[in-house]
Structures are given as C-alpha cells and as structure tokens.
Enzyme design. Structure first.
Site, short mmCIF file in Angstrom:
data_model
loop_
_atom_site.label_atom_id
_atom_site.label_comp_id
_atom_site.label_asym_id
_atom_site.label_seq_id
_atom_site.Cartn_x
_atom_site.Cartn_y
_atom_site.Cartn_z
CE LYS A 114 5.77 0.28 5.09
NZ LYS A 114 6.92 1.11 4.62
CE1 TYR A 154 4.13 3.40 5.94
CE2 TYR A 154 5.51 4.57 4.36
CZ TYR A 154 5.34 3.96 5.59
OH TYR A 154 6.40 3.91 6.46
CB VAL A 197 6.24 -3.23 3.60
CG1 VAL A 197 7.21 -2.24 2.97
CG2 VAL A 197 5.08 -3.51 2.65
#
Length: 302
Positions: free
Chosen positions: A162, A134, A204
């Site tokens: 992400k 992330y 996401v």
C-alpha cells in the site's frame, strides 16, 4: 488472492451505545459489493483499529466473511506494537476467515531497518496468508525503503504494498527495481489516478466508503485507457478525496458516509464527532459535491 482493483479501508460502524453496528456495516458492505469493489480491508487506521478489542475484530471479521460469501477477499489489518501480538493476530485472522493481511511496521516505536525487517519476517513466517505491506512514513514515521523490500523478497507471501509515501515517483522506483514482484496499490486518495497511470494496479481507498461507484469507475476507466472520462470524475472527486489527508480523516469520512446514506458520524473516544464551524465547513464540502454528483458512464463491464 489477487492484489488488484479497489480495496476500501472500511470504517467501523458504532451504535450510540458504543457497540459495533453490524446492520449498518452490512448496509454499506452491500452497496460496496454492488459497485464492483475487489476486496475489503478491516481494522485499518480508518477502521479505528487502535480502539477495537480483539473480540470486536473477530466479530467484525467473521460477520464480513459471512456476508461476502467468497465474492471478494477480506483482508485484516495488523498494526501492533509487539511482534508477538502481530504474530498472534495474523494467526487469529486466518482462523476468522480472512484471506489476506495488511501489515504496518511496529507501532509506537520507531524501529530501525534491521528491526523493521525482523518484524515483517516474523509475521510472514507465522502465516500462509498473503501480505500487503503498508508503507506510510508520513503518518507512521517508518519508511519501508527499497532496501527493505529487497530483503523481503524471499517471502513469497509478501506480495503487495500500500503505497502511501506521498511521492508518486516511488511507484516508478518500485517497478524499476522489482518489476511486478510487488503489486502496488495507491494508499493516498488524492494521488490515486496519478499512481494508477504510472503503474499501480489498485487503490486502497478512504472516500470509497461513501462514494464506491465513483471510486470504482475512476479505477476501471483509467485501466481501460479512458483517461478523459476518468479525469472528469476525478476532478469532481478531488475536494472529497482531500478529506483523506487530515488527522481527522475518520470523522470527515464518517460524516461523508452519513450524508451519502451509507453510515453514521459516530466515532469511538478519544475521537469526538465534529461540532461547530469545523463540522459546517466539512459538511459544505460534502453536500456541495453530492449536489453536483456526476453521471457515471457504464463502467462495470470494463
């Protein structure tokens, strides 16, 4: 594990007694699956991970794995301050039935490049589960640079990112540098269509928690080359997607879930539910959008 498509960052549902509301969570989960989502992320920022106990994380993960019954992968978020805690949670997630991990840099300490790489490598070495890094330097103050991703290539289970730098050009930088080595999933709702066009293979999402069909439709239409059809939905969607950019995104998105009939606005302290002018302002955005909800083309077969 295929890092591709729509991965909702699920909110955690609570009862008025501040306990997990699994029936309400299950209701939302069923609607998400029917809408065509491709994976599930538990215990993220939107899932109020920082106020969940490990016992609650286990209960939520086991419940989700049971309900999903293998239809889509369940991904557990790891956002720990200590490396040893992150390693332990990775091991626990595997035992609980998770099929993947979303991994943040260390929390509450601004690690430098060497420390960030060591943290990621320690977790990756401790598990066989596939990992999505992330990358959100805006909120978490640590950027996962191209140089860091270069050092992580030796770990086959570090497979995706992400992408939440809020710089759409970073999609192109990643592809130019690494080809398809890392699957790129957009992590900022207001940039999703743009990044999907540039080569991101997934999204996401936050507002997907309240509007799953619209989110999946935008993704599938873009990937099918039906840009104009996707754009009509995306333009309607943007005022809602902007709720994802605020510090109170949890309260805003939970209120949207409530208005859409898929959740409640109950949050866990220190967060407090919205009141007064702020609540009325956000309700106006949500209710106006619901009143003008577009008819969707058939998208599930795309």
């Amino acid at each position: 594990m295929e890092w591709k498509g729509i991965f909702p960052a699920f909110t955690t549902k609570f009862t008025s007694a501040d306990e997990l509301d699994l029936p309400l969570f299950g209701k939302n989960l069923k609607v998400q699956l029917d809408a065509g989502i491709d994976g599930i992320i538990l215990g993220g920022s939107l899932g109020e991970a920082s106020v969940l106990s490990n016992t609650e994380k286990e209960k939520l993960t086991r419940f989700t794995v049971e309900q999903v019954a293998g239809k889509v992968p369940v991904v557990m978020n790891i956002a720990e301050g200590a490396t040893r805690d992150a390693v332990q949670l990775a091991k626990d997630a595997s035992k609980w039935g998770a099929k993947g991990l979303m991994l943040l840099p260390p929390m509450r300490y601004k690690s430098d490049e060497r420390e960030t790489v060591a943290y990621f490598k320690a977790v990756a070495s401790s598990t066989d589960l596939p990992i999505m890094i992330y990358n959100n330097p805006v909120d978490y103050k640590i950027e996962v640079t191209l140089e860091i991703f270069d050092q992580l290539q030796e770990f086959a289970n570090i497979q995706a990112v992400k992408e939440s730098t809020r710089d759409v050009s970073n999609v192109t930088r990643m592809i130019n540098r690494f080809g398809d080595r890392y699957k790129i999933l957009c992590g900022v709702d207001t940039l999703a269509m743009e990044e999907l066009v540039l080569g991101a293979v997934g999204w996401v999402g936050g507002l997907v928690c309240a509007f799953p069909a619209e989110t999946v439709a935008v993704y599938r239409l873009v990937k099918a080359g039906k840009i104009e059809e996707a754009l009509k939905i995306y333009r309607w969607f943007l005022p809602l997607l902007e709720l994802d950019l605020h510090a109170k995104l949890v309260q805003y998105i939970k209120l949207a879930e409530q208005q859409a009939g898929l959740g409640s606005e109950l949050v866990r302290a220190p967060r407090l539910a919205l009141v007064g002018e702020e609540r009325e302002r956000i309700l106006k955005v949500i209710n106006t959008s619901i009143a003008n909800r577009p008819a969707l083309p058939e998208y599930l077969s795309l």
